[in-house]
Design a protein around this motif. Structure first.
Motif, PDB file in Angstrom:
ATOM      1  N   SER A   2       0.854  -1.223  -0.036  1.00 59.36           N
ATOM      2  CA  SER A   2      -0.067   0.156  -0.092  1.00 59.36           C
ATOM      3  C   SER A   2       0.845   1.353  -0.077  1.00 59.36           C
ATOM      4  O   SER A   2       1.736   1.320   0.942  1.00 59.36           O
ATOM      5  N   ILE A   4       1.778   4.860   0.777  1.00 63.70           N
ATOM      6  CA  ILE A   4       1.327   5.816   1.527  1.00 63.70           C
ATOM      7  C   ILE A   4       1.540   7.158   1.070  1.00 63.70           C
ATOM      8  O   ILE A   4       2.353   7.643   0.649  1.00 63.70           O
ATOM      9  N   LYS A   5       0.519   7.729   0.984  1.00 58.53           N
ATOM     10  CA  LYS A   5       0.482   9.376   0.368  1.00 58.53           C
ATOM     11  C   LYS A   5       0.203  10.539   1.558  1.00 58.53           C
ATOM     12  O   LYS A   5       0.681  11.448   1.324  1.00 58.53           O
ATOM     13  N   LYS A   6      -0.225  10.237   2.792  1.00 53.98           N
ATOM     14  CA  LYS A   6      -0.501  11.179   3.621  1.00 53.98           C
ATOM     15  C   LYS A   6      -0.337  10.214   5.286  1.00 53.98           C
ATOM     16  O   LYS A   6      -1.034   9.233   5.397  1.00 53.98           O
ATOM     17  N   CYS A  72      -7.979  11.260  11.321  1.00 53.89           N
ATOM     18  CA  CYS A  72      -7.582  10.537  10.121  1.00 53.89           C
ATOM     19  C   CYS A  72      -8.709  10.031   9.085  1.00 53.89           C
ATOM     20  O   CYS A  72      -8.307  10.429   7.814  1.00 53.89           O
ATOM     21  N   ASP A  76      -8.717  11.903   5.182  1.00 54.71           N
ATOM     22  CA  ASP A  76      -8.000  10.888   4.081  1.00 54.71           C
ATOM     23  C   ASP A  76      -6.608  10.436   4.478  1.00 54.71           C
ATOM     24  O   ASP A  76      -5.932  10.534   3.585  1.00 54.71           O
ATOM     25  N   ASP A  78      -3.742   8.109   4.994  1.00 54.03           N
ATOM     26  CA  ASP A  78      -3.257   6.717   4.920  1.00 54.03           C
ATOM     27  C   ASP A  78      -2.707   5.925   6.043  1.00 54.03           C
ATOM     28  O   ASP A  78      -2.691   4.591   6.335  1.00 54.03           O
ATOM     29  N   ALA A  79      -1.764   6.662   6.970  1.00 60.90           N
ATOM     30  CA  ALA A  79      -0.999   6.025   7.813  1.00 60.90           C
ATOM     31  C   ALA A  79      -0.817   6.976   8.977  1.00 60.90           C
ATOM     32  O   ALA A  79      -0.840   8.122   8.930  1.00 60.90           O
ATOM     33  N   ILE A 102      -6.685   1.860   8.442  1.00 55.97           N
ATOM     34  CA  ILE A 102      -5.348   3.024   8.444  1.00 55.97           C
ATOM     35  C   ILE A 102      -4.153   2.344   8.715  1.00 55.97           C
ATOM     36  O   ILE A 102      -4.321   1.315   9.585  1.00 55.97           O
ATOM     37  N   GLU A 319       4.432   0.059   4.450  1.00 49.88           N
ATOM     38  CA  GLU A 319       3.994  -0.112   2.979  1.00 49.88           C
ATOM     39  C   GLU A 319       4.105  -1.620   2.517  1.00 49.88           C
ATOM     40  O   GLU A 319       3.235  -1.886   1.508  1.00 49.88           O
TER      41      GLU A 319
END
Length: 501
Positions: A2, A4-6, A72, A76, A78-79, A102, A319
């Motif tokens: 996955s 992670i973008k945010k 979170c 939106d 991610d982590a 998450i 990730e």
């Protein structure tokens, strides 16, 4: 895997900033959460988004897991990276994060739970050949039986809270006459601090060194270690000075400690960054102490000597990516020292000292790193740990790292609050520290408050300088033979950096 973008950083101050900086380098957006007391903190401004989650007390803000998870979901995220302290070793929080869909940037809730109990950790590690301090294997339920065990292993003993940390719920017992009294105190403090009165006993190592091994594990079963840190300079069982590597161990002990640390991690299916702590006695025997299932305060010294960004590795692991680092790729390069700059008065039993930073000038220059979360004019809040910053120096060897630290401490200008900087300078100049002849009793053995304001400190500094010069002379004269020994393929502890780090 996955991507992670945010990332939401569920923490504050210097560790929040440190995590966000790596995230920015990786093109990952960040979210800060903050209490009303931290509204003007640098980590709040640095983040791409920031949300106030409650009043100053940590119970109403940084420990409010439901509020953090809701932020979170609203943004939106991610982590979540928990940093250290607060919710970082809370298995329930990690589980809630995962249940909300998450990613938790850390180990599994199961691993946190096992290693969060010292007794459960010992039981898990017992399946491997890992040396343990003699003591009880389970929580004490029968005091007379416990006294029998204490007599068998010999006084002094240590009563320890199973769920404890930071020296809380811990009592040294010198004789059976005071066993019951100290037991009552340990249980009472354990209940007050952790809500769990379970305690056990261990043989008390009278002059121990505190050595810890940094590990990294991925979700595919690969685990490596990144050598050791020496953390023996402590007050109230809490670290003040840390360094890597340790002056106290040989390559052979380092290799065996590393193997044991990896096995401890393997015993609970560990992934992420973690630290396995050991105590080293006067005969160089080491014993498993506990595992911290998070990033450590002192992680920068490991980063300095290995060239590995531990936060970046934690994100990759979260990730689902396999480790690209191999044990044989890792080498110790140079030496690093960290001192914790606390708002504490070392001349008054290290009591916290709150106030406003009327002067705040950080040191700089070659080999100096400052991880902080404060600025000029900010107040040190009473609600949280009083650490202002971590000051890290790096040198080609230990002597150079010490010299840089003394220079950096002298350049660090803080007024408005008392800090531990004078004490840390005292440590750097002390002959016992420079020679390596120190243990966790350093403060009790060598330090008196008046030494910060007397000629005794100057005399100690002169002696320390002579010892340092002698060590450097011996190091230089033996350089060729040491280099040959370090090149031996059996040890693989070459003191150089490889290009693929």
């Amino acid at each position: 895997m996955s991507l992670i973008k945010k990332i939401l950083v569920a923490n504050r101050g210097e560790i929040a900033l440190r995590i966000m900086r790596t995230a920015r380098e990786m093109n990952i957006a960040t979210v800060a959460v903050f209490s009303e007391a931290d509204r003007k903190s640098p980590h709040v401004r640095y983040a791409d988004e920031a949300v106030c989650i409650g009043p100053a007390p940590s119970s109403a803000s940084y420990l409010n897991s439901e509020k953090i998870i809701q932020v979170c979901l609203d943004l939106d995220v991610d982590a979540v990276h928990p940093g250290y302290g607060f919710l970082s070793e809370n298995a329930g929080f990690a589980k809630k994060v995962q249940e909300a869909g998450i990613i938790f940037i850390g180990p599994s809730p199961e691993a946190i739970e096992i290693m969060g109990s010292k007794l459960a950790a010992k039981q898990a590690a017992s399946h491997y050949q890992i040396p343990m301090v003699p003591g009880t294997e389970s929580a004490i339920t029968d005091r007379e039986e416990a006294k029998t065990t204490a007599r068998a292993i010999g006084y002094p003993i240590l009563i320890k809270a199973s769920a404890g940390g930071g020296g809380k719920g811990m009592r040294v017992v010198e004789s059976e006459e005071v066993f019951d009294e100290q037991m009552d105190r340990a249980v009472s403090e354990a209940v007050a601090s952790f809500g769990d009165g379970s305690v056990f006993i261990e043989k008390y190592i009278t002059s121990p060194k505190h050595i810890e091994i940094q590990i990294l594990g991925d979700q595919h079963g690969n685990i490596i270690h990144l050598f050791e840190r020496e953390c023996s300079i402590q007050r109230r069982h809490q670290k003040v000075v840390e360094e890597a590597p340790s002056i106290s161990i040989t390559n052979e002990i380092r290799a065996e400690m590393g193997r044991c640390a990896i096995d401890v991690a393997r015993s609970c299916g560990y992934y992420g960054a973690g630290t396995v702590e050991f105590i080293l006695d006067e005969q160089s025997n080491f014993y498993f102490l506990e595992m911290n299932t998070r990033l450590q305060v002192e992680h920068p010294v490991t980063e300095q000597i290995t060239g590995v960004d531990l936060v970046k590795q934690m994100i990759y692991i979260a990730e689902g990516k396999p480790l690209t680092l191999k044990q044989e790729d890792l080498y110790i390069h140079g030496h690093a020292i960290e001192v914790r700059v606390y708002a504490e008065d070392a001349s008054n039993n290290f009591l916290p000292d709150v106030g406003t930073l009327n002067t705040y000038v950080k040191p700089d220059g070659n080999g100096v790193r400052v991880d902080d979360g404060f600025e000029l004019g900010m107040e040190i809040p009473i609600y949280y740990d009083p650490m202002i910053a971590k000051l890290i120096t790096y040198g080609s060897d230990r002597a150079e790292a010490i010299q840089k630290m003394v220079r950096a401490i002298d350049e660090y200008k803080i007024s408005g609050v008392q800090t531990t900087l004078p004490f840390c300078r005292f440590v750097m100049n002390h002959a016992a520290f420079i020679s390596g002849a120190f243990d966790t009793n350093f403060v009790t053995t060598y330090f008196k408050p008046e030494m910060l304001h007397s000629d005794l400190n100057k005399d100690a500094a002169t002696l320390a300088a002579l010892i340092s010069a002698q060590i450097q002379l011996e190091t230089t004269s033996n350089h060729e033979s040491q280099t040959m020994a370090e090149s031996d393929n059996a040890t693989k502890w070459k003191l150089r950096r490889t290009h693929n780090l």
